[in-house]
Structures are given as structure tokens and as C-alpha cells.
Scaffold this motif. Structure first.
Motif, PDB file in Angstrom:
ATOM      1  N   GLY A  19       0.811  -1.210   0.000  1.00  0.00           N
ATOM      2  CA  GLY A  19       0.000   0.000   0.000  1.00  0.00           C
ATOM      3  C   GLY A  19       0.841   1.255   0.000  1.00  0.00           C
ATOM      4  N   PRO A  20       0.457   2.272   0.780  1.00  0.00           N
ATOM      5  CA  PRO A  20       1.177   3.551   0.769  1.00  0.00           C
ATOM      6  C   PRO A  20       2.601   3.484   1.296  1.00  0.00           C
ATOM      7  CG  PRO A  20      -0.490   3.520   2.513  1.00  0.00           C
ATOM      8  CD  PRO A  20      -0.728   2.304   1.673  1.00  0.00           C
ATOM      9  N   LEU A  21       2.978   2.411   1.999  1.00  0.00           N
ATOM     10  CA  LEU A  21       4.333   2.328   2.547  1.00  0.00           C
ATOM     11  C   LEU A  21       5.391   2.320   1.454  1.00  0.00           C
ATOM     12  CD1 LEU A  21       4.055  -0.244   5.491  1.00  0.00           C
ATOM     13  CD2 LEU A  21       4.051   2.252   5.600  1.00  0.00           C
ATOM     14  N   ILE A  86      27.084   4.685  -6.490  1.00  0.00           N
ATOM     15  CA  ILE A  86      25.657   4.765  -6.777  1.00  0.00           C
ATOM     16  C   ILE A  86      25.462   4.484  -8.262  1.00  0.00           C
ATOM     17  CG2 ILE A  86      23.607   6.222  -6.700  1.00  0.00           C
ATOM     18  CD1 ILE A  86      24.798   5.441  -3.965  1.00  0.00           C
ATOM     19  N   MET A  87      24.678   3.451  -8.581  1.00  0.00           N
ATOM     20  CA  MET A  87      24.554   2.988  -9.958  1.00  0.00           C
ATOM     21  C   MET A  87      23.100   3.049 -10.405  1.00  0.00           C
ATOM     22  SD  MET A  87      27.278  -0.188  -9.815  1.00  0.00           S
ATOM     23  CE  MET A  87      26.159  -1.313  -8.996  1.00  0.00           C
ATOM     24  N   PRO A  88      22.843   3.555 -11.609  1.00  0.00           N
ATOM     25  CA  PRO A  88      21.465   3.699 -12.083  1.00  0.00           C
ATOM     26  C   PRO A  88      20.823   2.358 -12.373  1.00  0.00           C
ATOM     27  CG  PRO A  88      23.003   4.201 -13.846  1.00  0.00           C
ATOM     28  CD  PRO A  88      23.830   4.016 -12.610  1.00  0.00           C
ATOM     29  N   GLY A  89      19.543   2.252 -11.991  1.00  0.00           N
ATOM     30  CA  GLY A  89      18.783   1.044 -12.287  1.00  0.00           C
ATOM     31  C   GLY A  89      17.677   1.327 -13.279  1.00  0.00           C
ATOM     32  N   SER A  90      17.063   0.283 -13.775  1.00  0.00           N
ATOM     33  CA  SER A  90      15.957   0.430 -14.708  1.00  0.00           C
ATOM     34  C   SER A  90      14.716   0.901 -13.967  1.00  0.00           C
ATOM     35  CB  SER A  90      15.666  -0.905 -15.391  1.00  0.00           C
ATOM     36  OG  SER A  90      16.832  -1.381 -16.037  1.00  0.00           O
ATOM     37  N   VAL A  91      13.741   1.364 -14.709  1.00  0.00           N
ATOM     38  CA  VAL A  91      12.498   1.850 -14.112  1.00  0.00           C
ATOM     39  C   VAL A  91      11.580   0.656 -13.890  1.00  0.00           C
ATOM     40  CG1 VAL A  91      10.524   3.369 -14.376  1.00  0.00           C
ATOM     41  CG2 VAL A  91      12.746   4.054 -15.269  1.00  0.00           C
ATOM     42  N   TYR A  92      11.553   0.182 -12.667  1.00  0.00           N
ATOM     43  CA  TYR A  92      10.690  -0.958 -12.367  1.00  0.00           C
ATOM     44  C   TYR A  92       9.605  -0.616 -11.351  1.00  0.00           C
ATOM     45  CZ  TYR A  92      13.796  -4.197 -14.782  1.00  0.00           C
ATOM     46  OH  TYR A  92      14.528  -4.856 -15.722  1.00  0.00           O
ATOM     47  N   GLY A  93      10.037  -0.147 -10.150  1.00  0.00           N
ATOM     48  CA  GLY A  93       9.060   0.133  -9.100  1.00  0.00           C
ATOM     49  C   GLY A  93       8.348  -1.135  -8.688  1.00  0.00           C
ATOM     50  N   GLU A  94       7.049  -1.049  -8.431  1.00  0.00           N
ATOM     51  CA  GLU A  94       6.301  -2.193  -7.931  1.00  0.00           C
ATOM     52  C   GLU A  94       6.068  -3.257  -8.994  1.00  0.00           C
ATOM     53  OE1 GLU A  94       2.838  -1.404  -5.735  1.00  0.00           O
ATOM     54  OE2 GLU A  94       3.785  -0.026  -4.343  1.00  0.00           O
ATOM     55  N   ASP A  95       6.284  -2.931 -10.281  1.00  0.00           N
ATOM     56  CA  ASP A  95       6.041  -3.889 -11.344  1.00  0.00           C
ATOM     57  C   ASP A  95       7.217  -4.822 -11.574  1.00  0.00           C
ATOM     58  OD1 ASP A  95       3.539  -2.834 -11.808  1.00  0.00           O
ATOM     59  OD2 ASP A  95       4.316  -1.319 -13.194  1.00  0.00           O
ATOM     60  N   MET A  96       8.259  -4.715 -10.784  1.00  0.00           N
ATOM     61  CA  MET A  96       9.450  -5.523 -11.012  1.00  0.00           C
ATOM     62  C   MET A  96       9.217  -6.988 -10.647  1.00  0.00           C
ATOM     63  SD  MET A  96      13.274  -4.629  -9.788  1.00  0.00           S
ATOM     64  CE  MET A  96      14.671  -5.674 -10.134  1.00  0.00           C
ATOM     65  N   LEU A 235      12.500 -12.587   6.780  1.00  0.00           N
ATOM     66  CA  LEU A 235      12.216 -12.290   5.380  1.00  0.00           C
ATOM     67  C   LEU A 235      10.987 -11.400   5.278  1.00  0.00           C
ATOM     68  CD1 LEU A 235      12.779 -15.824   3.821  1.00  0.00           C
ATOM     69  CD2 LEU A 235      14.188 -13.794   3.449  1.00  0.00           C
ATOM     70  N   ILE A 236      11.098 -10.328   4.497  1.00  0.00           N
ATOM     71  CA  ILE A 236       9.984  -9.400   4.327  1.00  0.00           C
ATOM     72  C   ILE A 236       9.610  -9.331   2.850  1.00  0.00           C
ATOM     73  CG2 ILE A 236       9.216  -7.011   4.587  1.00  0.00           C
ATOM     74  CD1 ILE A 236      10.935  -6.788   7.054  1.00  0.00           C
ATOM     75  N   ASP A 237       8.595 -10.091   2.481  1.00  0.00           N
ATOM     76  CA  ASP A 237       8.085 -10.104   1.116  1.00  0.00           C
ATOM     77  C   ASP A 237       6.701  -9.464   1.015  1.00  0.00           C
ATOM     78  OD1 ASP A 237      10.291 -11.448  -0.042  1.00  0.00           O
ATOM     79  OD2 ASP A 237       9.527 -13.369   0.685  1.00  0.00           O
ATOM     80  N   THR A 238       6.004  -9.384   2.145  1.00  0.00           N
ATOM     81  CA  THR A 238       4.641  -8.863   2.160  1.00  0.00           C
ATOM     82  C   THR A 238       4.452  -7.953   3.369  1.00  0.00           C
ATOM     83  OG1 THR A 238       3.757 -10.655   3.527  1.00  0.00           O
ATOM     84  CG2 THR A 238       3.830 -11.036   1.144  1.00  0.00           C
ATOM     85  N   LEU A 239       3.328  -7.250   3.393  1.00  0.00           N
ATOM     86  CA  LEU A 239       3.009  -6.414   4.548  1.00  0.00           C
ATOM     87  C   LEU A 239       2.876  -7.255   5.809  1.00  0.00           C
ATOM     88  CD1 LEU A 239       2.307  -3.592   5.638  1.00  0.00           C
ATOM     89  CD2 LEU A 239      -0.095  -4.063   5.055  1.00  0.00           C
ATOM     90  N   LYS A 240       2.299  -8.448   5.683  1.00  0.00           N
ATOM     91  CA  LYS A 240       2.182  -9.340   6.837  1.00  0.00           C
ATOM     92  C   LYS A 240       3.550  -9.725   7.376  1.00  0.00           C
ATOM     93  CE  LYS A 240      -2.194 -10.040   7.759  1.00  0.00           C
ATOM     94  NZ  LYS A 240      -2.739  -9.691   9.098  1.00  0.00           N
ATOM     95  N   ASP A 355      -6.457  -7.372   9.750  1.00  0.00           N
ATOM     96  CA  ASP A 355      -6.702  -6.250   8.831  1.00  0.00           C
ATOM     97  C   ASP A 355      -6.107  -4.975   9.430  1.00  0.00           C
ATOM     98  OD1 ASP A 355      -7.576  -4.707   6.754  1.00  0.00           O
ATOM     99  OD2 ASP A 355      -9.678  -4.627   7.406  1.00  0.00           O
ATOM    100  N   VAL A 356      -4.788  -4.872   9.324  1.00  0.00           N
ATOM    101  CA  VAL A 356      -4.073  -3.730   9.901  1.00  0.00           C
ATOM    102  C   VAL A 356      -4.280  -2.494   9.036  1.00  0.00           C
ATOM    103  CG1 VAL A 356      -1.766  -2.827  10.379  1.00  0.00           C
ATOM    104  CG2 VAL A 356      -2.352  -5.156  11.046  1.00  0.00           C
ATOM    105  N   ILE A 357      -4.542  -1.374   9.676  1.00  0.00           N
ATOM    106  CA  ILE A 357      -4.719  -0.093   8.962  1.00  0.00           C
ATOM    107  C   ILE A 357      -3.353   0.515   8.680  1.00  0.00           C
ATOM    108  CG2 ILE A 357      -5.603   2.259   9.177  1.00  0.00           C
ATOM    109  CD1 ILE A 357      -7.856   1.150  10.895  1.00  0.00           C
ATOM    110  N   VAL A 358      -3.157   1.006   7.445  1.00  0.00           N
ATOM    111  CA  VAL A 358      -1.907   1.651   7.050  1.00  0.00           C
ATOM    112  C   VAL A 358      -2.245   3.060   6.586  1.00  0.00           C
ATOM    113  CG1 VAL A 358       0.098   1.581   5.536  1.00  0.00           C
ATOM    114  CG2 VAL A 358      -0.922  -0.559   6.333  1.00  0.00           C
ATOM    115  N   LEU A 359      -1.615   4.052   7.210  1.00  0.00           N
ATOM    116  CA  LEU A 359      -1.826   5.440   6.833  1.00  0.00           C
ATOM    117  C   LEU A 359      -0.583   5.991   6.144  1.00  0.00           C
ATOM    118  CD1 LEU A 359      -3.694   6.969   9.927  1.00  0.00           C
ATOM    119  CD2 LEU A 359      -4.639   5.938   7.861  1.00  0.00           C
ATOM    120  N   ALA A 360      -0.784   6.715   5.049  1.00  0.00           N
ATOM    121  CA  ALA A 360       0.311   7.266   4.256  1.00  0.00           C
ATOM    122  C   ALA A 360       0.989   8.441   4.967  1.00  0.00           C
ATOM    123  CB  ALA A 360      -0.214   7.727   2.902  1.00  0.00           C
TER     124      ALA A 360
END
Length: 365
Positions: A19-21, A86-96, A235-240, A355-360
Motif C-alpha cells: 500500500g502507501p508504505l 551509486i549505480m542507475p537502475g531500470s524503471v521498475y518500481g512495484e512492477d518488477m 524475510l519481508i516479502d509482504t506487509l504481513k 486487517d491492519v490499517i496503514v496510513l500514508a
């Protein structure tokens, strides 16, 4: 010390479901444990192993990353020889997706591989909270006489995290796990520099692939050594996962394995006074960072730097990030509040364990 090794950190990926995190940051800069960012563990593991040449592949929205790591001084990487690149990466974001070591990024930054004389390259993502002895890992890799080694831990992991079948110290199978116990890949591999350069050349036509994927597709050809990690790894792969690993950090045993060793975890310093507990404050089973002012009740929670908790406010099973403000009589339970969130007097932000609430950032309630 591992002077023969070069370190490369892939900080150029997000993850779905946060989410917003992770809206304007990658997993590498996700705040963790009241004062750290996820990338701190990778940088500190390199520093503690004497690896003084480290490249960080950055995302296109790199401002928060650069603000945090700067020239690498906290990790002893601000040096004339070697240091932080510092090395440039491709534009992926969340779609990587699951790609953590894409060929495209490594080919684009091939110069760091050809300009040095290190025999071994350590590729590392930022999805794991651990204090690893990389010096020992490199020695085990060299002793194996294999060109590739994976670091793994027998543990329960998120469905989709790769689980390996291991026989006599060698990786025989790699499958996507279903959340059951298994030999989980920790996102750290050692690979011969010359062999990595050969892979980049051989697979240049399919640069959308990932180094891990290439190795996985033909295990028999690559002969991959498996090195077991036996200390704590989160390991942190998800919000859970983020919620769970943060909660585990509160346990004294976990904190001791991560932070009370001969290998410190370093982070960007901030000169702040100790936390101030005013009359009426009550804190149980929580982590409170410097610069905070507590006047209410905090239980089973993590409070980052410079957070204020007003009189009569109650915080339970929550994560409040830097510069948060919780007003008098407010309640925050089963929630994650990003930086500079303000909860007004008497307001309630109450989720459930499922169902944890996440605020931006900068939300005002």
C-alpha cells in the motif's frame, strides 16, 4: 577480512501489497525497527566483512535512498579507494515482480565488474533482516570450489519465496514455496566475478531475465553450493511479513541476535536527546526511539524517532514512524502510521490483527 570481494546491493525493486508504505520508496528504504532502513542490514553486513567496494543499484525515485546513505560514511564507505558507488537502475518500481538481480541493471553497470580485480562478487537484495557473517560465507564459497553459492535458512517463509532442495551441500532443486518449512533463499549469493561477466555476455539478448532465474533454469550446469545460515533471519516479502518481523524484533532474543554482537548494524546518525517519559506514561513490551516524548500508554509497539504520544493516548500493536503525533486521548491499535502522521485528540485508528490499517505519510486524522 574479505578484501577480494565486491558487493552489489539491488535496491531497485518494490513489492506489491504494501500500500502507501512503498508508494514513493522501494523496499530498500522502508523504515524498520524504530531507527533503521532495510538497506542498513545489507550495508552493515558488507562493512563488517571488510568489503569496502559496494555498488548500490538505485531506483528512478532515489531521493529518499540518497538522503539516507549519502556518501556511505556510517558504513565506512566514504573512502578514496573503493567506497560506495551509486549505480542507475531500470524503471521498475512495484512492477518488477520477483526479479531482484535483473541482467539489464548489471549489464548497464558492468564497469564496476571489469574495473576491479576482486575474485568474488556478493549480490544482495534488501528483503531480509539479518546480521550475517559474510566473511565466513565467502570463505565457505571459496572452499566449495563452486562458481556460485547461495545463502539459505531452514524456516517458514512467504508463499512464492524460493525453496531449495539441498543434497550434500549442493542445490539440486529450486521451487516456489507454499509457505511451508524449507530451505529459503535469503537473497544473498556469492558468484565468481569472471563467471558473472560471462553470464552477462551469454544472456545479453534476454536482458529482461534475472541472474537468479538463469541459474535456476539450469542447475546442473551451474553447480550451486548451498551455505546454511543458522541465526535469526526475517524475510519481508509482504506487509504481513513486515508486521511479523517487526513484532519479533520486540523479543529480547531476536534483538540480541541482530544488534548485540561483534558485528554492529549501522545507520544514518541523528543527534537527538533520549526519549522523555512524562508523568503518567506507561510502556510495555515496546521499542521507543530517541527524541520521542511519551505521556500516554504504549504496548507491544514500535515508536520511531521524534514521535509524541499525548496524555491519555493508547497505542497497542502499532508501528508509529518518525515525526508522528498522537493527540491526547487518541487510540491507535493494529495500525502502521508512516512518517509525519497526525492523529488528533480523541481520534481512533483501530484495525484488527488480520486487517491492519496503514496510513500514508503526512496524513492528518
Amino acid at each position: 577480512m574479505s578484501e577480494k570481494a565486491l558487493g552489489i546491493i539491488s535496491a531497485n525493486y518494490g513489492a506489491a501489497g504494501f500500500g502507501p508504505l512503498l508508494k514513493n520508496r522501494t523496499l530498500a528504504t522502508l523504515p524498520f525497527g524504530a531507527r533503521y532502513r532495510m538497506i542498513d542490514f545489507a550495508l552493515s553486513n558488507f562493512s563488517n566483512a571488510g568489503i569496502h567496494t559496494v555498488g548500490v543499484i538505485t531506483p528512478y525515485y532515489y531521493r529518499s535512498l540518497m538522503d539516507h546513505i549519502g556518501a556511505g560514511k556510517p558504513w565506512d564507505l566514504d573512502r578514496n579507494r573503493g567506497g560506495l558507488f551509486i549505480m542507475p537502475g531500470s524503471v521498475y518500481g512495484e512492477d518488477m515482480g520477483k526479479n531482484r538481480f535483473p541482467l539489464k541493471d548489471l549489464i548497464r553497470n558492468r564497469r564496476i565488474l571489469v574495473s576491479g580485480d576482486e575474485e568474488t562478487v556478493i549480490l544482495c537484495d534488501t528483503s531480509c533482516v539479518l546480521n550475517a557473517d559474510l566473511d565466513g560465507f565467502i570463505k565457505a564459497h571459496e572452499k566449495s570450489r563452486c562458481r556460485v553459492s547461495f545463502l539459505y535458512k531452514n524456516m517458514r517463509s512467504c508463499p512464492g519465496r524460493c525453496i531449495m532442495g539441498i543434497e550434500n551441500g549442493m542445490v539440486k532443486t529450486i521451487e516456489e514455496g507454499d509457505g511451508a518449512e524449507g530451505a529459503a533463499f535469503l537473497g544473498i549469493m556469492a558468484i565468481s566475478r569472471e563467471y558473472l561477466l560471462k553470464l552477462l555476455e551469454d544472456y545479453a539478448a534476454v536482458d529482461y531475465l534475472d541472474i537468479f532465474t538463469i541459474l535456476r533454469l539450469d542447475l546442473g550446469k551451474h553447480r550451486i553450493h548451498a551455505c546454511e545460515f543458522t541465526a535469526y533471519a526475517g524475510l519481508i516479502d509482504t506487509l504481513k511479513d513486515y508486521e511479523r518481523v517487526s513484532a519479533e524484533l520486540i523479543a529480547q532474543k531476536t534483538a540480541k541476535e541482530l544488534f548485540e554482537s561483534e558485528r554492529p548494524i549501522y545507520t544514518k546518525p541523528q543527534d537527538l536527546p533520549p526519549c522523555r517519559y512524562k508523568k503518567g506514561a506507561s510502556v510495555k513490551e515496546s521499542i521507543i526511539a530517541a527524541g520521542s516524548v511519551i505521556e500516554g500508554t504504549v504496548e507491544n509497539s514500535i515508536i520511531f524517532r521524534s514521535v509524541t504520544v499525548g496524555k491519555g493516548a493508547v497505542i497497542k500493536n502499532a508501528i508509529i514512524m518518525q515525526h508522528g503525533s498522537i493527540g491526547e486521548g487518541a487510540a491507535v491499535e493494529n495500525a502502521i502510521l508512516d512518517k509525519s502522521v497526525t492523529v488528533g485528540a480523541g481520534k481512533k485508528i483501530c484495525g484488527t490483527p488480520d486487517d491492519v490499517i496503514v496510513l500514508a505519510k503526512e496524513t492528518k486524522v
